[in-house]
Enzyme design. Structure first.
Site, PDB file in Angstrom:
ATOM      1  N   GLY A 112       0.805  -1.214   0.000  1.00  0.00           N
ATOM      2  CA  GLY A 112       0.000   0.000   0.000  1.00  0.00           C
ATOM      3  C   GLY A 112       0.835   1.259   0.000  1.00  0.00           C
ATOM      4  O   GLY A 112       0.485   2.244   0.663  1.00  0.00           O
ATOM      5  N   GLY A 136       2.467   4.830   3.701  1.00  0.00           N
ATOM      6  CA  GLY A 136       3.219   3.798   2.991  1.00  0.00           C
ATOM      7  C   GLY A 136       4.193   4.401   2.001  1.00  0.00           C
ATOM      8  O   GLY A 136       5.342   3.955   1.884  1.00  0.00           O
ATOM      9  N   SER A 139      -3.584   0.258  14.866  1.00  0.00           N
ATOM     10  CA  SER A 139      -4.236   1.567  14.979  1.00  0.00           C
ATOM     11  C   SER A 139      -4.692   1.764  16.416  1.00  0.00           C
ATOM     12  O   SER A 139      -4.906   0.790  17.151  1.00  0.00           O
ATOM     13  CB  SER A 139      -5.444   1.628  14.033  1.00  0.00           C
ATOM     14  N   TYR A 181     -13.692  -2.434  11.494  1.00  0.00           N
ATOM     15  CA  TYR A 181     -12.360  -1.858  11.320  1.00  0.00           C
ATOM     16  C   TYR A 181     -11.517  -2.079  12.571  1.00  0.00           C
ATOM     17  O   TYR A 181     -10.351  -2.487  12.486  1.00  0.00           O
ATOM     18  CB  TYR A 181     -12.464  -0.364  11.011  1.00  0.00           C
TER      19      TYR A 181
END
Length: 311
Positions: A21, A27, A150, A175
């Site tokens: 990514g 990234g 995250s 998520y």
């Protein structure tokens, strides 16, 4: 390590780094800095047009950069297998794998070609399968593997009875589960490497709240009112107070990937404002991420789901 910056990155000449990514966002910044330090960098992403653009931008900044694009769609297990097969055929040991790619809080449940929910597949399942398939090259390179989690993992729960979210889909909890899974995977990978003598160093990182395209490509998709509020109020006035640039967001990733004092099993992220922004350093993993029994159960469930196994 206080006040860590890209100046602290050791020379990476001769090393092969894969960053998933990496056509944009943190990234891209990670790939750029690794190339700046001399690494051979593979831009692993699904869009060749964006890949070519990323390479052009890197070479404008670094004319001698050793960087190339390789197609990789983490939402397709066939694409993951094809990518790994190409690298295995080349036989070059991999020194660094940064499992960075992800999607965020898609408002509606989407399903991949393999029948997996899109967030689970892209953020976690694809990276699990990629790491497993590249294991021979990672072992021979004594690689460092970085998984991207995250702060959302704090609210994550692993729904073992419905990992694929077939019975109920809620965008943010799904998520959060995918990012908790990545944190658990990174910690379990380091435990298994130590137990089985794989020689890998597995570290987890999170970028804090970095201003990238992730939000606009996820929770705001198909919501014109939300987009209007975002552009008129949130982006100009609120977001700058609680976030930092994508370049700053890449620092925890780069620290996890290159800093010798960061050991296997570490979790690195932004360290200020409840980990939303600030310099990189050690951060807190919530108790559910540290449950080794649950991590082992998730590992086994993932291997069974994918039909992909670590040697």
């Amino acid at each position: 390590m206080a006040n860590w910056t890209t100046a602290n990155i050791p020379d990476q000449t001769g090393k092969l780094a894969i960053v998933t990514g990496s056509t944009g966002g943190t990234g891209y910044e990670t790939a750029l800095e690794l190339a700046r330090k001399g690494a051979e960098v593979i831009i692993a992403a699904r869009n060749p047009t964006k890949g070519d653009d990323a390479i052009r931008r890197i070479r404008r900044a670094l004319p001698d950069a050793n960087v190339r694009f390789e197609a990789l769609d983490l939402a397709s297990q066939a694409s993951v297998a094809a990518f790994a097969d190409r690298l295995l055929a080349q036989g070059r040991p991999v020194d660094l794998l940064v499992n960075n790619a992800g999607v965020m809080a898609l408002p509606n449940r989407e399903v991949t070609v393999d029948g997996f929910e899109m967030q689970l597949a892209t953020n976690y399942l694809g990276h699990f399968a990629l790491t497993a398939r590249l294991l021979p090259l990672l072992k021979s390179g004594q690689a460092r593997v970085v998984q991207l989690s995250s702060i959302a993992h704090r609210r994550g729960r692993i729904r073992f009875d419905d990992l694929n979210h077939e019975r109920r889909y809620r965008s943010w909890p799904v998520y959060a589960q995918s990012k908790l899974a990545m944190l658990m995977f990174g910690l379990e990978l380091d435990r298994r490497s130590a137990a089985h003598g794989w020689g890998l160093i597995s570290v987890v990182a999170h970028p804090g709240y970095a201003r990238t395209g992730l939000i606009g490509n996820g929770p705001l998709t198909g919501r014109p009112v939300s987009r209007a509020v975002m552009s008129l109020l949130y982006r100009p006035f609120i977001e700058p107070l609680i976030s930092h640039s994508q370049r700053a967001g890449a620092l925890p990733i780069l620290m996890a990937a290159t800093e010798p004092s960061v050991k296997g099993g570490a979790y690195v992220g932004a360290t200020r404002m409840n980990e939303l922004k600030g310099p990189p350093g050690p951060v807190k993993a919530e108790p559910q991420a540290l449950d080794a029994d649950a991590a082992a159960r998730l590992w086994d469930a993932t291997e069974a789901l994918l039909g992909v196994h670590f040697a």
